[in-house]
Design an enzyme around this catalytic site. Structure first.
Site, short mmCIF file in Angstrom:
data_model
loop_
_atom_site.label_atom_id
_atom_site.label_comp_id
_atom_site.label_asym_id
_atom_site.label_seq_id
_atom_site.Cartn_x
_atom_site.Cartn_y
_atom_site.Cartn_z
N ASP A 21 -2.63 9.81 9.10
CA ASP A 21 -3.29 10.55 8.04
C ASP A 21 -4.48 11.26 8.69
O ASP A 21 -5.45 10.62 9.12
CB ASP A 21 -3.75 9.58 6.93
CG ASP A 21 -4.39 10.31 5.75
OD1 ASP A 21 -5.00 11.37 5.96
OD2 ASP A 21 -4.28 9.80 4.62
N LYS B 156 -9.08 17.90 0.39
CA LYS B 156 -10.33 17.68 1.11
C LYS B 156 -10.71 18.91 1.94
O LYS B 156 -10.84 19.98 1.40
CB LYS B 156 -10.19 16.41 1.94
CG LYS B 156 -9.64 15.21 1.14
CD LYS B 156 -10.58 14.84 -0.01
CE LYS B 156 -10.22 13.58 -0.75
NZ LYS B 156 -8.99 13.53 -1.46
N ARG C 47 10.86 24.18 -8.13
CA ARG C 47 10.65 22.82 -7.63
C ARG C 47 11.26 22.68 -6.23
O ARG C 47 10.72 22.03 -5.35
CB ARG C 47 11.24 21.77 -8.60
CG ARG C 47 11.20 20.35 -8.06
CD ARG C 47 11.31 19.26 -9.14
NE ARG C 47 12.23 19.57 -10.21
CZ ARG C 47 13.57 19.57 -10.10
NH1 ARG C 47 14.14 19.26 -8.96
NH2 ARG C 47 14.33 19.88 -11.14
N TYR D 19 -7.71 4.84 2.76
CA TYR D 19 -8.15 5.21 1.41
C TYR D 19 -7.61 4.18 0.40
O TYR D 19 -6.45 3.77 0.49
CB TYR D 19 -7.64 6.62 1.09
CG TYR D 19 -7.78 7.00 -0.35
CD1 TYR D 19 -9.02 6.92 -1.01
CD2 TYR D 19 -6.69 7.43 -1.08
CE1 TYR D 19 -9.13 7.26 -2.35
CE2 TYR D 19 -6.80 7.79 -2.42
CZ TYR D 19 -8.03 7.68 -3.05
OH TYR D 19 -8.15 8.01 -4.38
O1 P1T Z 1 -6.58 12.37 -3.71
P1 P1T Z 1 -5.31 12.79 -3.05
O2 P1T Z 1 -5.21 14.26 -2.79
O3 P1T Z 1 -4.10 12.23 -3.71
O4 P1T Z 1 -5.35 12.18 -1.55
C1 P1T Z 1 -5.29 10.82 -1.28
C2 P1T Z 1 -5.95 10.55 0.05
C3 P1T Z 1 -5.15 10.39 1.17
N1 P1T Z 1 -5.70 10.15 2.39
C4 P1T Z 1 -7.02 10.07 2.57
C5 P1T Z 1 -7.58 9.79 3.93
C6 P1T Z 1 -7.88 10.24 1.48
O5 P1T Z 1 -9.20 10.16 1.69
C7 P1T Z 1 -7.35 10.49 0.18
C8 P1T Z 1 -8.21 10.64 -1.02
N2 P1T Z 1 -9.52 10.18 -0.85
C9 P1T Z 1 -10.51 10.24 -1.79
C10 P1T Z 1 -10.35 10.71 -3.03
C11 P1T Z 1 -11.81 9.68 -1.37
O6 P1T Z 1 -12.84 9.93 -2.01
O7 P1T Z 1 -11.84 9.01 -0.32
#
Ligand code: P1T
Length: 391
Positions: free
Chosen positions: A174, A199, A50, A102
């Site tokens: 972000d 992504k 961790r 998001y």
């Molecule tokens: O899903 P996660 O890995 O926890 O990420 C969150 C997140 C953070 N920042 C941006 C710009 C994002 O688009 C996302 C997650 N977005 C999606 C799941 C979506 O479909 O837009």
């Protein structure tokens, strides 16, 4: 180690030395939860997974190099990365947050951090005078996405960095939609770049992960502390998967951009489309800023389909190459309905104010043949117009 190397080289090599024991060219997946110590406290740099793990260190090194950062801190999701950054603040602090983020990020601000005591104001960072006016003595952070999710708004990172600096606030960008191949926020003055590695960075829709990159030693130390203490860490296997995905990030992004440009132009000429949101189109209000601060306008497109919910539902159901699904940035193309899917956690009023209506659709343009993608969109348009005629 990789000093002076360019991004495509860093994608493949940064943070990754051949294994000193076997010479393995690919980073080993070290699954051990614990590491032997010669005596109490005498270890080789790792004591418990961790707190630190060699596969995770390789990923953190690679991502840091790509963003031009000294430090990388990996998390088990983009949301875990976001939460850790916000937890580095204190109750009573205030954050200025982009109005278009998001839905899950908004939910962290609204349903997790607000009850904890963190105040935030959402605003459109396009009007810099409004940004300055919204700064309070307690404002400790500015947070935004550019391009933003789902409206693909573009904000001027260098100009906002100057405002943040004057206010003594941390500035977080972000960078999930752009990736460091297209935009490097730290070079433009941001304090922190954050990613959902789920992504484009992983790129194959088979990992959920996140990361924070910074040059600030104190912030990095605090984030490493939060990573270890709160414990939202990624598995070694997932770290390996993201490292593997990163190797092709450059070629993937170039094709995502090329295909998205073609489809955005196709959509902008289509009679059933009321508006296209794509920073590569000269009609986009952020086109000039995007051209200045990005190497390409990205692979995401949103558009307003005429005919509201009946049309957009029929459109999504008719697609055969695009999958109707949340998320983005994979090799396969995805289409979704932000109001019902990714941005359902915003209240309807806030959604309407942003333009996230019943006809808004968002596309993640994948790497299939662009002619098949265009034909698929046309299939959607035909289904949408039949649905409207049969009402
Ligand atoms: O899903 P996660 O890995 O926890 O990420 C969150 C997140 C953070 N920042 C941006 C710009 C994002 O688009 C996302 C997650 N977005 C999606 C799941 C979506 O479909 O837009």
């Amino acid at each position: 180690m990789n000093e002076g190397q360019r991004l495509d080289t860093l994608c493949i090599h940064a943070g990754q030395e051949p294994d000193p024991i076997s010479g393995a060219v690919m980073t080993p997946i070290v699954l051990a939860s614990t590491f032997v110590q010669d005596g109490p406290g005498a270890h080789k740099g790792y004591d418990y997974s961790r707190a630190g793990n060699p596969t995770r260190s390789a990923l953190e090194g690679c991502l840091a190099a790509l963003e031009g950062a000294k430090h990388g801190v990996a998390f088990g999701s983009g949301c875990a990365a976001t939460s850790a950054i916000l937890l580095s603040l204190a109750p009573g602090d205030h954050v200025l947050c982009g109005d278009d983020v998001y839905g899950g990020t908004f939910r962290i601000f609204d349903k997790v951090m607000k009850p904890w005591g963190l105040a935030s104001t959402s605003l459109d960072f396009a009007d810099l005078a409004k940004v300055e006016a919204a700064i309070r003595p307690s404002t400790k952070m500015i947070w935004l996405e550019t391009p933003s999710n789902p409206m693909l708004k573009i904000f001027d990172i260098a100009a906002i960095a100057a405002i943040a600096k004057k206010a003594g606030a941390m500035f977080v960008v972000d960078n999930t939609f752009a990736t460091p191949m297209l935009q490097r926020p730290l070079d433009l003055g941001a304090t922190v770049a954050v990613h959902s590695t789920t992504k484009y960075l992983n790129g194959h829709s088979d990992v959920v992960g996140g990361a924070v990159l910074t040059n600030d030693d104190a912030i990095a130390e605090r984030l490493h502390f939060l990573q270890k203490s709160v414990g939202g860490v990624p598995s070694p296997f997932d770290c390996y998967m993201v490292l593997r995905g990163l190797k092709t990030l450059g070629v993937r992004m170039r094709q995502h951009v090329a295909s998205a440009r073609t489809l955005a132009e196709h959509l902008s000429r289509h009679p059933q489309v009321e508006r296209v949101f794509y920073p590569g189109l000269p009609s986009h209000p952020g086109h000039d800023v995007a051209a200045r601060q990005m190497k390409g306008p990205g692979g995401m497109i949103s558009f307003e389909l005429a005919g509201g919910l009946a049309a957009s539902t029929a459109f999504l159901k008719a697609l055969r190459v695009f999958a109707c699904a949340e998320s983005l940035g994979g090799v396969e193309s995805l289409a979704e309905h932000p109001a019902i899917m990714t941005h359902a956690s915003l209240d309807p009023e806030a959604r309407r104010a942003l333009g996230i209506g019943d006809g808004l659709l968002r596309l993640s343009v994948g790497l299939e043949d662009v002619a098949d993608l265009r034909d698929d969109l046309d299939r959607g348009f035909t289904a949408a117009s039949s649905a409207l005629k049969s009402r």
